[in-house]
Design a protein around this motif. Structure first.
Motif, mmCIF file in Angstrom:
data_model
loop_
_atom_site.group_PDB
_atom_site.id
_atom_site.type_symbol
_atom_site.label_atom_id
_atom_site.label_comp_id
_atom_site.label_asym_id
_atom_site.label_seq_id
_atom_site.Cartn_x
_atom_site.Cartn_y
_atom_site.Cartn_z
ATOM 1 N N LEU A 192 6.935 -104.124 -13.933
ATOM 2 C CA LEU A 192 7.282 -104.658 -15.368
ATOM 3 C C LEU A 192 6.185 -104.328 -16.419
ATOM 4 N N LEU A 193 4.834 -104.503 -15.794
ATOM 5 C CA LEU A 193 3.779 -104.312 -16.613
ATOM 6 C C LEU A 193 3.665 -102.907 -17.312
ATOM 7 N N THR A 239 1.673 -120.709 -8.469
ATOM 8 C CA THR A 239 2.447 -120.283 -10.009
ATOM 9 C C THR A 239 3.689 -120.318 -9.654
ATOM 10 N N TRP A 297 -12.015 -133.304 -10.890
ATOM 11 C CA TRP A 297 -11.994 -131.761 -10.358
ATOM 12 C C TRP A 297 -12.159 -131.581 -8.886
ATOM 13 N N LEU A 336 14.515 -111.799 -18.076
ATOM 14 C CA LEU A 336 13.578 -112.205 -17.203
ATOM 15 C C LEU A 336 13.093 -113.643 -17.504
ATOM 16 N N ILE A 365 -4.386 -123.896 -16.365
ATOM 17 C CA ILE A 365 -4.932 -125.344 -16.154
ATOM 18 C C ILE A 365 -3.847 -125.606 -15.000
ATOM 19 N N ILE A 403 4.968 -112.769 -18.614
ATOM 20 C CA ILE A 403 5.127 -111.224 -18.758
ATOM 21 C C ILE A 403 6.347 -111.314 -19.743
ATOM 22 N N MET A 422 10.350 -115.517 -6.884
ATOM 23 C CA MET A 422 9.714 -115.252 -8.378
ATOM 24 C C MET A 422 10.770 -115.420 -9.320
ATOM 25 N N MET A 423 12.312 -115.239 -8.966
ATOM 26 C CA MET A 423 13.396 -115.091 -9.844
ATOM 27 C C MET A 423 14.262 -116.188 -9.318
ATOM 28 N N ASP A 445 8.710 -118.114 -11.686
ATOM 29 C CA ASP A 445 7.290 -118.071 -11.470
ATOM 30 C C ASP A 445 6.354 -117.999 -12.804
ATOM 31 N N ILE A 456 6.893 -100.459 -23.867
ATOM 32 C CA ILE A 456 7.100 -101.176 -25.305
ATOM 33 C C ILE A 456 6.000 -101.283 -26.218
ATOM 34 N N TRP A 507 3.400 -108.637 -5.735
ATOM 35 C CA TRP A 507 3.681 -108.784 -7.149
ATOM 36 C C TRP A 507 4.147 -107.135 -7.410
ATOM 37 N N GLU A 539 5.818 -112.072 -23.282
ATOM 38 C CA GLU A 539 5.136 -111.100 -23.843
ATOM 39 C C GLU A 539 6.243 -109.791 -24.284
ATOM 40 N N LEU A 540 6.914 -109.548 -23.409
ATOM 41 C CA LEU A 540 7.984 -108.374 -23.422
ATOM 42 C C LEU A 540 8.823 -108.913 -24.771
ATOM 43 N N PHE A 582 6.897 -105.993 -8.251
ATOM 44 C CA PHE A 582 7.770 -106.211 -9.286
ATOM 45 C C PHE A 582 7.172 -106.235 -10.791
ATOM 46 N N VAL A 583 6.214 -107.300 -10.779
ATOM 47 C CA VAL A 583 5.541 -107.810 -12.000
ATOM 48 C C VAL A 583 4.747 -106.366 -12.356
ATOM 49 N N ILE A 600 3.818 -116.381 -13.872
ATOM 50 C CA ILE A 600 3.130 -115.163 -14.125
ATOM 51 C C ILE A 600 4.296 -114.157 -14.644
ATOM 52 N N LEU A 601 5.439 -114.103 -13.947
ATOM 53 C CA LEU A 601 6.682 -113.630 -14.537
ATOM 54 C C LEU A 601 7.094 -114.357 -15.970
ATOM 55 N N LEU A 653 6.197 -103.133 -20.108
ATOM 56 C CA LEU A 653 5.743 -103.816 -21.178
ATOM 57 C C LEU A 653 4.571 -102.772 -22.054
ATOM 58 N N PHE A 705 -3.548 -120.556 -21.551
ATOM 59 C CA PHE A 705 -4.337 -121.675 -21.365
ATOM 60 C C PHE A 705 -3.718 -122.725 -20.429
#
Lengths: 163, 501
Positions: free
Chosen positions: A144-145, B195, A115, B129, B187, B141, B75-76, B135, A151, A138, B144-145, A140-141, B137-138, A148, B183
């Motif tokens: 989106l949250l 990301t 590491w 998405l 890592i 999400i 990101m996209m 990315d 929903i 972030w 999850e959506l 945009f994210v 993180i996207l 989310l 997880f």
């Protein structure tokens, strides 16, 4: 062992021991209170790592929100305290082989990998940078949250609604 | 205005389809809340999907990043490849919403249909998405959506214990696998410090051998994707959820959500692990993780276990669930080639899979509407009572097996060509043998339809004109594209532009 190590091992032990009791206890109230200790231990580790925002969120949302909600759920449900939860283990052997293997792999990799180490910075508050990141890079994210959550809310309402 | 915020506003024109989906999601929700006339909901949804379809076609030619960061990666990724799969997802959504108007199974929940369509739009947003995210993180999400919406949709018939069981199983498996995926993502972030998949690509270039940490990470992340596309060994939820969920949702999960998962996998491999492309379109991989070997093993397991488990099923929906696992195996085989030709195979396969699988599920819905059963035994002699349904079901099943002159053959053919060209003969032979096995259980349905005598005296069952038309709209292309598939190929080849190398 310096003071930091001592504090880390304290919180780590607290997390693991209480998590163990959450899974094994048969009383749902005891499980909930042990969960409180687990969340608290994790929050302590966050503080130690200098992640102050995460630690606060952990306390507010998990300890303050979810756990209290859970206890309220127990309180408002009739006779739930007397219900014996089924905690006897089934498929002990396959489960322990699977979990043991996975743990073995994780530990082996943990020890084998070199590491990257760097000396810890003096912790400064992460609150402002996180807020800036969420609102700028972030954004945009962040939006989106919101969707989310909408929903999740609709889904929960749909499940809970009377037919 | 600060720089990142400027990037944000500059990119808004690139996400018109997503914005339109969010807009119609809110519109449906408000309409349901204010007017409470659930009769118009499907038509509003269809209108929303058509508008979105136009927006996607409008930006079909774009090939750039949305939401750039200071490193010029975004990101996209908005590219024709993503647009292609967005069109596939939209088409299947349109068909599934038409199914939902027809299905009598959903009648018990008619006053909750506002939630149903809202959640379907939530799923579409998530899948869009997943298709274009670059990315981590996207990606998380998006996954999850899709998951959150489909958990509720799978258990939409609350009074049916099978449906509730399906939902609960889906939630437990979904929670565990997305936890494992997270997880892995953490890592991966620890290894690379970024990301963004494209940034990761340049950082991973200096890995010259397989790295044990990388192997672990990729397997963990694959757990999340494999769960979405129901690849073995993450397929355990599939039969129960597909059997318990409303048929419309089963059809939707088996096509759209699978397509999104496959694209996510392709994008992850293509933008993170490909160092360059040779003149024949084969990808040169960064040796940090042996994707080819890994995908070959997963693909063989998936198709074999899917097909062999399907042999013993007596419930048609459950059988189609196992068959969809097997089809995921064929598609994974095409990805394992790791070349542009393999991708052509995947894309052709998906267009055709959309037609034949949704067609088969439409027939299941029609039969369920009439005789209220999905058991194979109750299908006895139905081929004579509903001639059109019988013939159409035959076409869909033959197409699913992959026998000429149906479209399914063309889909398999392109996967096969890609495998043979890459000299992966063993995998090609295993795929061929699997198709032979699948013939048995598909034809078994036909045997029940035509050769078995019905238990009691029965009369013919009449279908409405619009239903007949709908069946034909799905069945006829299965023959046409089997004989004349040049337009599909043309469309696929023009769409084969992925942002990056």
């Amino acid at each position: 062992m310096n003071l930091y190590d001592f504090i880390f091992y304290f919180f780590a032990a607290l997390t693991i021991v209480s998590a163990f009791f959450v899974v094994t206890t048969k009383n749902i109230i005891y499980a909930a209170f042990n969960l409180l200790l687990t969340f608290f231990g994790v929050a302590g580790i966050y503080v130690l790592l200098g992640a102050d925002f995460l630690a606060i969120v952990q306390l507010i949302i998990y300890v303050g929100g979810i756990l209290i909600l859970m206890l309220f759920g127990v309180m408002l449900t009739n006779k739930i305290t007397n219900v014996q939860i089924k905690t006897e283990a089934s498929f002990v052997i396959p489960a322990s082989i699977g979990v043991g293997l996975f743990a073995g792999v994780l530990i082996a990799i943990l020890l084998k990998t070199e590491w990257r180490n760097s000396p810890a910075d003096i912790p400064i508050s992460t609150l402002v940078p996180i807020g800036k990141l969420l609102m700028e890079e972030w954004a945009f994210v962040f939006i989106l949250l919101g969707v989310l959550l909408l929903i999740a809310l609709i889904g929960a309402a749909s499940i809970a609604r009377k037919e | 205005m600060s720089q990142p915020l400027a990037y944000f506003f500059d990119s808004l024109y690139l996400i018109k389809p997503e914005t339109s989906i969010i807009g119609f999601l809110v519109l449906i929700l408000l309409y349901d809340l204010i007017f409470k006339k659930e009769k118009w909901l499907p038509y509003i949804s269809l209108f929303g999907l058509v508008v979105t379809l136009f927006l996607i076609i409008e930006q079909y030619g774009y090939n750039k990043f949305a939401f750039q960061s200071s490193t010029n990666f975004g990101m996209m990724a908005i590219d024709p490849f993503g647009a292609f799969f967005k069109i596939i997802i939209l088409l299947s959504s349109i068909i599934v919403i038409l199914f939902s108007i027809l299905s009598k199974e959903l009648d018990v929940a008619r006053d909750r249909m506002g939630e149903y369509y809202t959640l379907i739009f939530g799923m579409i947003l998530g899948m869009f998405l997943m298709v274009s995210a670059s990315d981590l993180i996207l990606i998380y999400i998006a996954v999850e959506l899709v998951s959150l919406s489909s958990f509720v949709l799978a258990g939409f018939l609350k009074n049916d214990s099978r449906s509730s069981e399906a939902s609960l199983k889906y939630i437990i498996f979904g929670g565990v696998s997305s936890g494992i995926m997270l997880f892995g993502i953490s890592i991966l972030y620890g290894i690379t410090g970024t990301t963004n998949l494209y940034e990761m690509n340049s950082l991973l270039q200096n890995f010259d051998s397989t790295n044990i940490l990388m192997i672990l990470t990729m397997i963990l992340i694959f757990a999340g994707i494999g769960y979405k596309i129901s690849a073995v060994p993450f397929h355990f939820w599939t039969p129960d959820v597909y059997e318990g969920a409303p048929v419309t949702i089963t059809a939707y999960l088996s096509v759209a959500s699978k397509a999104a998962g496959i694209v996510l996998l392709i994008r992850l491999i293509k933008s993170t692990f490909v160092s360059q492309k040779d003149t024949f379109g084969y990808w040169e991989m960064i040796p940090a993780f042996d994707w080819q070997g890994f995908l070959i093993i997963i693909s063989i397991l998936t198709m074999t276990i899917g097909n062999f488990s399907a042999l013993w099923q007596s419930n048609v929906k459950r059988m189609l669930a196992y068959s969809s696992i097997a089809h995921a195996g064929y598609i994974l085989a095409a990805i394992a080639v790791l070349s542009d030709q393999g991708l052509v195979g995947v894309m052709v396969y998906f267009i055709i899979y959309l037609l034949m699988n949704l067609g088969a599920f439409l027939i299941v819905i029609v039969i369920k509407n009439k005789i209220n059963s999905e058991e194979l035994e109750d299908y006895d002699g139905l081929g004579y009572r509903m001639p059109l349904v019988g013939v159409a079901f035959t076409i869909f099943l033959i197409s699913l097996t992959g026998i000429p002159p149906t479209a399914g053959f063309i889909g398999k053919l392109y996967v096969f060509i890609a495998l043979v060209d890459a000299k992966m003969l063993v995998l090609a032979v295993i795929m061929l043998l699997n198709s032979v096995v699948s013939l048995y259980y598909y034809v078994r349905i036909l045997k029940h339809l035509y050769l078995n005598k019905p238990k009691a005296e029965t009369t013919d069952i009449e279908l409405s004109f619009s239903l007949k038309l709908f069946i034909l709209v799905l069945a006829v292309p299965n023959i046409i594209f089997g004989l004349y598939f040049a337009p599909i190929l043309e469309f696929v080849k023009t769409s084969l532009i992925i942002l990056g190398i």
